[in-house]
Scaffold this motif. Structure first.
Motif, PDB file in Angstrom:
ATOM      1  N   GLY A 132       0.822  -1.201   0.000  1.00 28.06           N
ATOM      2  CA  GLY A 132       0.000   0.000   0.000  1.00 28.06           C
ATOM      3  C   GLY A 132       0.855   1.250   0.000  1.00 28.06           C
ATOM      4  N   PRO A 133       0.232   2.405  -0.201  1.00 34.74           N
ATOM      5  CA  PRO A 133       0.989   3.652  -0.255  1.00 34.74           C
ATOM      6  C   PRO A 133       1.525   4.059   1.108  1.00 34.74           C
ATOM      7  N   LYS A 134       2.655   4.752   1.088  1.00 32.62           N
ATOM      8  CA  LYS A 134       3.242   5.249   2.324  1.00 32.62           C
ATOM      9  C   LYS A 134       2.554   6.540   2.760  1.00 32.62           C
ATOM     10  N   GLY A 135       2.591   6.805   4.043  1.00 37.47           N
ATOM     11  CA  GLY A 135       2.134   8.079   4.572  1.00 37.47           C
ATOM     12  C   GLY A 135       0.641   8.308   4.458  1.00 37.47           C
ATOM     13  N   VAL A 136       0.282   9.592   4.478  1.00 38.71           N
ATOM     14  CA  VAL A 136      -1.113  10.005   4.358  1.00 38.71           C
ATOM     15  C   VAL A 136      -1.199  11.113   3.322  1.00 38.71           C
ATOM     16  N   ALA A 137      -2.411  11.396   2.877  1.00 39.66           N
ATOM     17  CA  ALA A 137      -2.603  12.458   1.887  1.00 39.66           C
ATOM     18  C   ALA A 137      -2.153  13.803   2.453  1.00 39.66           C
TER      19      ALA A 137
END
Length: 252
Positions: A132-137
């Motif tokens: 999944g993608p790292k971090g947050v928006a």
């Protein structure tokens, strides 16, 4: 006897090796004019990938940016879609690392595996991983955009969304920047081909990102005409806002 590679490995291993070959090629030919270096990189990577895939999967078809388009692929069950060197401009500039190698596999109507290698960073993104993608928006949102020619459409979208533009090189690098948490969306509407987006799209989708045409419709591959002019790759939680923004800018 060594067992045959599975399809995930046959995407990621040759993509990584082609990237290493490109690094050696760039280092050994640093004195070439940029166009000559671009052409050399395209050729050596294409020849390497064609040999690797041809040996491992001789019955599969291949659509490559650097090869003649054999229309027999349209009746094939399996088609490898490759971009041997995505971001030739960046490859030809000393010290730049924002270029990539794309390898994807289409089977019976859909992309099923893929890899995006970033050789100068020593990273290969693959469908064999699904972290999944790292971090947050980000707040504001961050839109990956061409460093040399940001399209007016995306500039207008950024203004509408109150987003920041994050300039970088190749299409694969922009798409993977969303996975890396460096950007929240990559929106392109300036014209591309299937090899520009196939590997980034299948890797992004396999890691939980949203990927579609800019009107929200599905990206369809292995078409008779491989021109596929636009796409959106973004974090799933911002997809609704990004697509709504695209509609608003398009209708303005």
């Amino acid at each position: 006897m060594t067992p045959p590679m599975d399809d995930h490995a046959l995407a990621s291993t040759p993509a990584t090796s082609a990237g290493e070959l490109l690094l050696r090629t760039r280092s050994a030919n640093a004195g070439l004019e940029p166009k000559a270096l671009k052409d050399l990189g395209d050729r050596v990577s294409h020849e390497f990938l064609m040999a690797e895939i041809g040996q491992a999967r001789p019955d599969d078809a291949v659509l490559s940016e650097e090869g003649a388009d054999d229309q027999a692929r349209l009746s094939a069950d399996r088609v490898w879609i490759i971009d041997p060197l995505d971001g030739t401009r960046e490859f030809s500039e000393v010290g730049r690392d924002d270029w990539a190698v794309h390898v994807a596999l289409w089977e019976k109507g859909q992309l099923i595996v893929g890899a995006v290698a970033r050789p100068a960073k020593g990273i290969t993104y693959s469908t064999s991983q699904s972290d999944g993608p790292k971090g947050v928006a980000g707040t504001p949102l961050r839109l990956a955009v061409s460093r040399s020619r940001p399209p007016e459409f995306v500039t207008g979208l950024a203004e509408h969304l109150g987003a920041q533009l994050v300039p970088m090189g190749s299409a694969g690098v922009k798409a993977m920047s969303v996975l890396d948490g460096e950007a929240d969306a990559y929106v392109h509407a300036g014209g591309q081909y299937e090899w520009d987006s196939a590997a980034p799209v299948v890797v992004a989708s396999g890691n939980g990102l949203h990927a579609s045409r800019i009107d929200g419709s599905a990206l369809i591959y292995n078409n008779a005409n491989p021109y596929l002019p636009d796409l959106v790759v973004c974090r799933a939680e911002v997809a609704e806002a990004v697509l709504a923004g695209i509609r608003a800018v398009s209708e303005a």
